[in-house]
Design an enzyme around this catalytic site. Structure first.
Site, PDB file in Angstrom:
ATOM      1  N   HIS A 121       0.812  -1.224   0.000  1.00 19.51           N
ATOM      2  CA  HIS A 121       0.000   0.000   0.000  1.00 19.51           C
ATOM      3  C   HIS A 121       0.843   1.270   0.000  1.00 19.51           C
ATOM      4  O   HIS A 121       0.327   2.343  -0.342  1.00 19.51           O
ATOM      5  CB  HIS A 121      -0.927   0.035   1.213  1.00 19.51           C
ATOM      6  CG  HIS A 121      -1.998  -1.010   1.200  1.00 19.51           C
ATOM      7  ND1 HIS A 121      -2.830  -1.199   0.115  1.00 19.51           N
ATOM      8  CD2 HIS A 121      -2.359  -1.937   2.132  1.00 19.51           C
ATOM      9  CE1 HIS A 121      -3.671  -2.201   0.386  1.00 19.51           C
ATOM     10  NE2 HIS A 121      -3.402  -2.656   1.588  1.00 19.51           N
ATOM     11  N   ASP A 158      -3.092 -10.583  -2.546  1.00 15.11           N
ATOM     12  CA  ASP A 158      -3.658 -10.058  -1.306  1.00 15.11           C
ATOM     13  C   ASP A 158      -5.099  -9.629  -1.569  1.00 15.11           C
ATOM     14  O   ASP A 158      -5.433  -9.185  -2.666  1.00 15.11           O
ATOM     15  CB  ASP A 158      -2.820  -8.859  -0.854  1.00 15.11           C
ATOM     16  CG  ASP A 158      -3.141  -8.391   0.551  1.00 15.11           C
ATOM     17  OD1 ASP A 158      -2.335  -8.644   1.450  1.00 15.11           O
ATOM     18  OD2 ASP A 158      -4.195  -7.737   0.738  1.00 15.11           O
ATOM     19  N   HIS A 160      -6.591  -7.081  -0.556  1.00 14.25           N
ATOM     20  CA  HIS A 160      -6.642  -5.638  -0.777  1.00 14.25           C
ATOM     21  C   HIS A 160      -5.749  -5.271  -1.961  1.00 14.25           C
ATOM     22  O   HIS A 160      -4.656  -5.817  -2.121  1.00 14.25           O
ATOM     23  CB  HIS A 160      -6.174  -4.883   0.467  1.00 14.25           C
ATOM     24  CG  HIS A 160      -6.955  -5.207   1.692  1.00 14.25           C
ATOM     25  ND1 HIS A 160      -6.555  -6.166   2.613  1.00 14.25           N
ATOM     26  CD2 HIS A 160      -8.131  -4.706   2.156  1.00 14.25           C
ATOM     27  CE1 HIS A 160      -7.441  -6.243   3.592  1.00 14.25           C
ATOM     28  NE2 HIS A 160      -8.403  -5.365   3.331  1.00 14.25           N
ATOM     29  N   ASP A 241      -5.006 -12.699   3.249  1.00 18.90           N
ATOM     30  CA  ASP A 241      -6.206 -12.208   3.908  1.00 18.90           C
ATOM     31  C   ASP A 241      -7.464 -12.411   3.072  1.00 18.90           C
ATOM     32  O   ASP A 241      -8.545 -11.988   3.473  1.00 18.90           O
ATOM     33  CB  ASP A 241      -6.066 -10.741   4.308  1.00 18.90           C
ATOM     34  CG  ASP A 241      -5.331  -9.901   3.288  1.00 18.90           C
ATOM     35  OD1 ASP A 241      -5.016 -10.419   2.190  1.00 18.90           O
ATOM     36  OD2 ASP A 241      -5.060  -8.717   3.574  1.00 18.90           O
TER      37      ASP A 241
END
Length: 302
Positions: A121, A158, A160, A241
């Protein structure tokens, strides 16, 4: 195979109840030592400032490496530093650089970086989403500049979207970014129309998609695009995740789905990249799911 890690990555502590806690790495190291203790383990080195500055602004590098931290320092509502965080961030980024050297120099064909904090991120100028430096971006830029590669692929599964990785390489055709991620959640980026210089490939998956839709999306969309790119090196942002037990998302994958995708990626790397794969730990916040998923991932990388 080589596993890169460092005790400093355990000392980064964002505080009580924070999901990106030291116990995540503890369970990862536990399962890797139990099941893969026979492979070579190496200490992650400290990343050099020049390697960080390839992808990060000077101001962010200075902000993260500020050592005068008393208690906790909030970089944003989710991203927290303590006094031990700069050392952890340097080792996490340094692991990726060392792993790239290891696979490019022929020491191994595959490497796994068991490090934290995660990275995907973090943008050029902003630490966010639990991430301080963008570890995978540091590794990709290093591979291009120091090893002269013209086609480096970053695969991100991931749950996200890796907004930072995408933004850093959005106009750099040497690095192609391939991501599947859940729609409607943080960081609310990664739409299919975001294509960069033709080097960005995003697949949005609705909540509850499960393994069938996840595998079909990769098989029908992302893996063919990756195959067409013919990467000379494959880097993986390995976040777990998307697992059905994870508390931060609802994609509802099972452990076997991560093993399946890793197997496909390993085959593709053997076809185009001499088998060279570097994988770096990203998210995953249910400890049992993280332990099982990392084990399945590394089993397929060996």
């Amino acid at each position: 195979m080589i596993i890169f890690t460092h005790p400093a990555c355990l000392a980064h502590d964002p505080g009580p109840e924070h999901p990106e806690r030291p116990a995540r790495l503890e369970v990862v190291l536990e399962v890797l030592r139990r099941e893969h203790g026979d492979v070579e383990w190496r200490e992650a080195p400290i990343a050099k400032l020049g390697d960080l500055r390839r992808v990060h602004d000077e101001a962010l590098v200075n902000e993260v490496l500020e050592t005068d931290v008393a208690g906790y320092r909030m970089l944003d509502p989710d991203t927290v530093m303590c006094a031990a965080s700069p050392a952890a961030a340097l080792r996490a980024a340094g692991a990726g650089v060392a792993a790239v050297d290891a696979v490019m120099n022929g020491d191994t064909s595959t490497a796994f970086c068991a490090v934290r904090p995660p990275g995907h991120h973090a943008t050029s100028g902003t630490a966010m989403g639990f991430c301080l430096f963008n570890n995978i971006a540091v590794a990709a830029a290093y591979a291009c500049d120091r090893h002269g590669l013209e086609r480096v692929a970053v695969v991100d599964f991931d749950v996200h979207h890796g907004n930072g990785t995408q933004a850093i390489f959005y106009n750099d055709p040497r690095v192609a970014y391939f991501s599947s991620h859940e729609s409607g959640i943080y960081p609310h980026s990664g739409a299919p129309y975001e294509r960069g210089a033709g080097n960005v490939f995003n697949a949005l998956l609705p909540p509850g998609s499960g393994g069938f839709r996840f595998q079909n999306t990769w098989a029908d969309e992302l893996l063919p695009a990756l195959d067409d790119f013919k990467p000379q090196l494959l880097l993986i942002s390995a976040g777990f995740d998307a697992h059905m037990r994870d508390p931060l998302a609802d994609l509802m994958l099972e452990t076997e789905d991560f093993g399946w995708l890793t197997r496909q990626l390993r085959t593709l790397a053997q076809r185009h990249a001499g088998g060279r794969v570097v994988s770096m730990l990203e998210g995953g916040y249910d400890l049992d799911a993280l332990r099982d998923s990392v084990a399945a991932h590394v089993d397929e990388l060996r």
